[in-house]
Design a protein around this motif. Structure first.
Motif, PDB file in Angstrom:
ATOM      1  N   LYS A 168       4.824  -1.445   3.219  1.00 44.53           N
ATOM      2  CA  LYS A 168       3.664  -1.428   2.294  1.00 44.53           C
ATOM      3  C   LYS A 168       2.570  -2.253   2.847  1.00 44.53           C
ATOM      4  N   ILE A 169       1.465  -1.404   2.980  1.00 39.84           N
ATOM      5  CA  ILE A 169       0.393  -2.365   3.510  1.00 39.84           C
ATOM      6  C   ILE A 169      -0.789  -2.194   2.580  1.00 39.84           C
ATOM      7  N   SER A 170      -1.792  -3.121   2.653  1.00 41.34           N
ATOM      8  CA  SER A 170      -2.980  -3.022   1.980  1.00 41.34           C
ATOM      9  C   SER A 170      -3.968  -2.296   3.081  1.00 41.34           C
ATOM     10  N   LEU A 171      -4.399  -1.175   2.589  1.00 40.27           N
ATOM     11  CA  LEU A 171      -5.247  -0.287   3.403  1.00 40.27           C
ATOM     12  C   LEU A 171      -6.764  -0.993   3.764  1.00 40.27           C
ATOM     13  N   GLU A 172      -7.072  -1.854   2.663  1.00 36.81           N
ATOM     14  CA  GLU A 172      -8.496  -2.385   2.836  1.00 36.81           C
ATOM     15  C   GLU A 172      -8.211  -3.752   3.841  1.00 36.81           C
ATOM     16  N   LYS A 173      -7.212  -4.266   3.924  1.00 37.65           N
ATOM     17  CA  LYS A 173      -6.955  -5.580   4.867  1.00 37.65           C
ATOM     18  C   LYS A 173      -6.706  -4.778   6.187  1.00 37.65           C
ATOM     19  N   GLU A 174      -5.958  -3.753   6.445  1.00 38.98           N
ATOM     20  CA  GLU A 174      -5.915  -3.294   7.444  1.00 38.98           C
ATOM     21  C   GLU A 174      -7.173  -2.542   8.203  1.00 38.98           C
ATOM     22  N   ALA A 175      -8.188  -2.213   7.276  1.00 37.25           N
ATOM     23  CA  ALA A 175      -9.493  -1.650   7.594  1.00 37.25           C
ATOM     24  C   ALA A 175     -10.483  -2.548   7.845  1.00 37.25           C
TER      25      ALA A 175
END
Length: 197
Positions: A10-17
């Motif tokens: 599971k990842i945070s899309l906003e953190k990765e972006a």
């Protein structure tokens, strides 16, 4: 640099972006696996490989796990207009994504808690006949690939529950599900999807 997702991650899309995300693209790409036999002279002339029609779908669920809407090759736009499908690619030929689903995250209705992305082999071959299959999430604003998930797991399955993009504490997260299944269309996967909602 895109994160290469592992099954269950599971990842945070906003953190990765690296910041707020408003529009994302889920890209699906694949090729027909080479059979190893040339297929003789005619096979060489006509490519020799059978065409493989993978179909990407985006299913919209509310917080109670009810299917609210579905975007797939028979309905290319969600009823509210927030999600659009690029159209059906029936062969996987060409470079880059073969099918894309565009999601306008702020426009997704507030009653929708999760978006589940599936892939089904409409032509019915199992995934041992599929090569170089992947799904990826791209920031539509700048073309940056945020996350990629390799789907090229050989096996006798004809479908896969790829990933779930869902709301959590006012941000969008992604869960790489990567669960294999059977079915030419997404509705045959619904019993398998429910436990992931």
């Amino acid at each position: 640099m895109a994160i290469s997702l592992q099954k269950g991650q599971k990842i945070s899309l906003e953190k990765e972006a690296g910041g707020a995300l408003s529009r994302i693209i889920m890209g699906l790409g694949w090729d027909a696996a080479q059979s190893g036999k040339s297929g003789g002279f005619l096979g060489g002339l006509f490519g020799g490989g059978e065409s493989i029609d993978l179909d990407a779908s985006c299913l919209l669920f509310d917080e109670h796990g009810n299917l609210v809407d579905a975007v797939w090759f028979r309905q290319l736009t969600s009823n509210d207009g927030s999600i659009r499908h690029s159209g059906d690619n029936r062969t996987g030929e060409g470079e880059g994504d073969d099918e894309q689903i565009h999601v306008d995250l702020p426009a997704v209705p507030s009653n929708v808690k999760s978006l589940v992305f599936t892939v089904n082999n409409y032509t019915g071959q199992d995934f041992s006949k599929v090569a170089n299959a992947y799904c990826r999430i791209v920031n539509a604003a700048n073309g940056q690939e945020i996350a990629r998930y390799d789907l090229s797991c050989q096996g006798s399955h004809t479908a896969m529950i790829m990933a779930k993009v869902y709301r959590h504490n006012n941000e969008w997260k992604m869960h790489a599900i990567g669960e294999v299944g059977q079915g030419r269309t997404f509705d045959q996967l619904l019993p398998q999807i429910r436990p992931h909602l």
